[in-house]
Design an enzyme around this catalytic site. Sequence first.
Site, mmCIF file in Angstrom:
data_model
loop_
_atom_site.group_PDB
_atom_site.id
_atom_site.type_symbol
_atom_site.label_atom_id
_atom_site.label_comp_id
_atom_site.label_asym_id
_atom_site.label_seq_id
_atom_site.Cartn_x
_atom_site.Cartn_y
_atom_site.Cartn_z
ATOM 1 N N ARG A 245 -7.523 -2.353 12.055
ATOM 2 C CA ARG A 245 -8.127 -1.990 13.335
ATOM 3 C C ARG A 245 -9.476 -1.328 13.136
ATOM 4 O O ARG A 245 -10.411 -1.567 13.883
ATOM 5 C CB ARG A 245 -7.176 -1.052 14.083
ATOM 6 C CG ARG A 245 -7.787 -0.394 15.301
ATOM 7 C CD ARG A 245 -6.748 0.367 16.095
ATOM 8 N NE ARG A 245 -5.651 -0.504 16.470
ATOM 9 C CZ ARG A 245 -4.386 -0.102 16.615
ATOM 10 N NH1 ARG A 245 -4.072 1.165 16.440
ATOM 11 N NH2 ARG A 245 -3.446 -0.951 16.937
ATOM 12 N N TYR A 246 -9.535 -0.439 12.167
ATOM 13 C CA TYR A 246 -10.766 0.306 11.909
ATOM 14 C C TYR A 246 -11.547 -0.410 10.803
ATOM 15 O O TYR A 246 -10.956 -1.062 9.947
ATOM 16 C CB TYR A 246 -10.427 1.728 11.461
ATOM 17 C CG TYR A 246 -9.707 2.550 12.506
ATOM 18 C CD1 TYR A 246 -10.408 3.113 13.571
ATOM 19 C CD2 TYR A 246 -8.338 2.755 12.430
ATOM 20 C CE1 TYR A 246 -9.747 3.872 14.522
ATOM 21 C CE2 TYR A 246 -7.668 3.515 13.383
ATOM 22 C CZ TYR A 246 -8.380 4.081 14.432
ATOM 23 O OH TYR A 246 -7.722 4.822 15.363
ATOM 24 N N ARG B 228 -10.579 0.854 6.954
ATOM 25 C CA ARG B 228 -9.237 1.214 6.488
ATOM 26 C C ARG B 228 -8.164 0.367 7.164
ATOM 27 O O ARG B 228 -8.371 -0.118 8.277
ATOM 28 C CB ARG B 228 -8.962 2.704 6.692
ATOM 29 C CG ARG B 228 -9.101 3.208 8.121
ATOM 30 C CD ARG B 228 -9.411 4.706 8.070
ATOM 31 N NE ARG B 228 -9.352 5.364 9.353
ATOM 32 C CZ ARG B 228 -10.341 5.345 10.253
ATOM 33 N NH1 ARG B 228 -11.447 4.651 10.018
ATOM 34 N NH2 ARG B 228 -10.220 5.992 11.393
ATOM 35 N N CYS C 225 13.984 3.162 7.087
ATOM 36 C CA CYS C 225 13.701 4.587 6.931
ATOM 37 C C CYS C 225 14.956 5.296 6.446
ATOM 38 O O CYS C 225 16.057 4.748 6.532
ATOM 39 C CB CYS C 225 13.281 5.207 8.263
ATOM 40 S SG CYS C 225 11.659 4.677 8.827
ATOM 41 N N CYS D 58 13.968 8.103 13.887
ATOM 42 C CA CYS D 58 13.493 8.952 14.979
ATOM 43 C C CYS D 58 13.672 8.165 16.271
ATOM 44 O O CYS D 58 13.227 7.014 16.358
ATOM 45 C CB CYS D 58 12.019 9.286 14.812
ATOM 46 S SG CYS D 58 11.558 9.865 13.163
ATOM 47 N N CYS E 21 10.630 6.285 17.862
ATOM 48 C CA CYS E 21 9.815 5.539 16.887
ATOM 49 C C CYS E 21 8.848 4.572 17.560
ATOM 50 O O CYS E 21 9.248 3.736 18.367
ATOM 51 C CB CYS E 21 10.723 4.772 15.934
ATOM 52 S SG CYS E 21 9.799 3.781 14.738
ATOM 53 N N ARG F 130 7.477 2.153 16.192
ATOM 54 C CA ARG F 130 7.785 0.790 15.738
ATOM 55 C C ARG F 130 9.264 0.463 15.914
ATOM 56 O O ARG F 130 9.838 -0.276 15.113
ATOM 57 C CB ARG F 130 7.334 0.603 14.283
ATOM 58 C CG ARG F 130 5.861 0.787 14.150
ATOM 59 C CD ARG F 130 5.233 0.354 12.865
ATOM 60 N NE ARG F 130 3.870 0.891 12.899
ATOM 61 C CZ ARG F 130 3.476 1.969 12.229
ATOM 62 N NH1 ARG F 130 4.296 2.579 11.390
ATOM 63 N NH2 ARG F 130 2.256 2.421 12.371
ATOM 64 N N ASP G 228 3.721 8.040 22.141
ATOM 65 C CA ASP G 228 3.320 6.714 22.601
ATOM 66 C C ASP G 228 4.238 6.235 23.722
ATOM 67 O O ASP G 228 5.367 6.702 23.859
ATOM 68 C CB ASP G 228 3.381 5.717 21.439
ATOM 69 C CG ASP G 228 2.367 6.046 20.350
ATOM 70 O OD1 ASP G 228 1.331 6.650 20.673
ATOM 71 O OD2 ASP G 228 2.630 5.706 19.179
ATOM 72 N N ASP H 28 -2.901 7.886 20.747
ATOM 73 C CA ASP H 28 -3.126 6.563 20.176
ATOM 74 C C ASP H 28 -3.129 5.618 21.377
ATOM 75 O O ASP H 28 -2.095 5.399 22.015
ATOM 76 C CB ASP H 28 -2.010 6.220 19.168
ATOM 77 C CG ASP H 28 -2.481 5.231 18.115
ATOM 78 O OD1 ASP H 28 -3.513 4.553 18.362
ATOM 79 O OD2 ASP H 28 -1.837 5.115 17.062
ATOM 80 N N LYS I 14 -6.895 5.976 17.802
ATOM 81 C CA LYS I 14 -6.626 7.387 18.065
ATOM 82 C C LYS I 14 -7.809 8.042 18.760
ATOM 83 O O LYS I 14 -8.926 8.003 18.257
ATOM 84 C CB LYS I 14 -6.318 8.093 16.752
ATOM 85 C CG LYS I 14 -5.052 7.542 16.110
ATOM 86 C CD LYS I 14 -4.764 8.204 14.780
ATOM 87 C CE LYS I 14 -3.579 7.564 14.123
ATOM 88 N NZ LYS I 14 -3.909 6.249 13.519
HETATM 89 C C1 LIG Z 1 -3.708 5.875 12.351
HETATM 90 C C2 LIG Z 1 -4.201 4.631 11.826
HETATM 91 C C3 LIG Z 1 -5.094 4.628 10.759
HETATM 92 C C4 LIG Z 1 -5.587 5.893 10.103
HETATM 93 O O1 LIG Z 1 -6.371 6.646 10.980
HETATM 94 P P1 LIG Z 1 -6.975 8.056 10.528
HETATM 95 O O2 LIG Z 1 -7.627 8.621 11.752
HETATM 96 O O3 LIG Z 1 -7.935 7.774 9.420
HETATM 97 O O4 LIG Z 1 -5.834 8.898 10.052
HETATM 98 C C5 LIG Z 1 -5.541 3.411 10.303
HETATM 99 N N1 LIG Z 1 -5.147 2.256 10.889
HETATM 100 C C6 LIG Z 1 -4.310 2.231 11.931
HETATM 101 C C7 LIG Z 1 -3.954 0.927 12.550
HETATM 102 C C8 LIG Z 1 -3.807 3.422 12.432
HETATM 103 O O5 LIG Z 1 -2.958 3.397 13.477
#
Ligand SMILES: *Cc1c(COP(=O)(O)O)cnc(C)c1O
Length: 392
Positions: free
Chosen positions: A120-121, A124, A133, A137, A140, A142, A301, A338, A345
């Site tokens: 998504r980002y 990362r 798990c 929870c 959850c 997911r 969520d 989120d 986020k």
């Molecule tokens: C939470 C998340 C991350 C990591 O986000 P940070 O703000 O760096 O902790 C990366 N990818 C996805 C899809 C996420 O939901």
Amino acid sequence: MQPTDDLNSWFEGKGFWSNESNSNWNNWGWQLRNRINKQSDLDGIISLSTNEIAGFATAQNRLSVGITPYFANLIDPNDFNCPIRRQVIPNIEESSVSPIERKDPVGEEHDMVVPGVVHRYPDRVLFLVTDRCAAYCRYCTRSRMVSNAQDYGFHPSLEEGLKYIKSNTSIRDVLLSGGDPLLLSDRKLSYLLGSLAEISHVEFVRIGSRIPVFLPQRITDGLLDALQSHHNIWMSIHVNHPNECTKELYNACHKLAKSGIPLGNQSVLLKGVNDNHKVMKSLIHRLLMMKVRPYYLYQCDLIEGSSHLRVDPMIGIKIIESLRGHTTGYAVPQFVIDAPEGGGKIPLNPNYLDRVEGNKLFLKNFEGKSFIYDTGTCDSPNMKDLKSVNLT
Ligand SMILES: *Cc1c(COP(=O)(O)O)cnc(C)c1O
């Protein structure tokens, strides 16, 4: 003044399982094999409400029940409002699905580039490496895939995921999650971490795990070796209530920290669990005692069947306001939502900037007192409009 927390008051020991041998109790395989999966497993241990009994009957089609004996000990056997119980014991209220709730509340499917990898980002990825798990929870995110109660059939392919990460040089950060990555064997985990370490553009790997909290027995010397032998591994754990901070968790966190793993915590704001500033303050103080830095506090969520656990986000902002300045800055997490449909986020903060007039910032401090910061000859003459400020 808040009284000093005394480590001697933290829970420790075998509780309801006092007749069990220490070698069984301290064995993570034994803890997993003896998990509470059905209502009758709690006979003679914890009394259940009618809503919980009905919850056990319907949980199989939604999200399996699994509670390690270690974690079950933290439940108050007679308090139906126990904050630990609300997190792991199913409740018939999970069957009421509101129209605003979603199977995939944060839109992960849309960003899933190969099975298990959510990109998504820009720099990362989230890498889901298992659907299992140590305990489940009830809120959850997911639920759709975790425990496979909904026949989602999630089969993460580590090889495909690794291949994707290797071929995308913009990925510098990999977040391992699931399911719980620490349920993998030491060997498999070591292979995974080793493979990531070989990818030169990956400079940061974190493991999102609730295992230290559900199953501290898993933090074995073998696991610590596996984690330690790879460069730059961080870990985010998930503690919601101060009662989850036991001596066992304390020791597990100290061992991880000693092995060079920086620790963060991600809590979810939950009704009847931690939607109270005194509870939250006690939690974050205990986290610091365990060498864990509170990282995120999540608005719950919009998961199907979670409305009985969700709180108005304004409560979250107020809780942060009650902490910021009133206690150690390191202890204050970032409150985030989120966003649905893959928005990611989004931080929500109390407002300390009252207004801007010319070169003057009118600020409020943690006690509500007003202060003026005069920017003097700062570079941005028109401070009034943040949109007009460009970063070079
Ligand atoms: C939470 C998340 C991350 C990591 O986000 P940070 O703000 O760096 O902790 C990366 N990818 C996805 C899809 C996420 O939901």
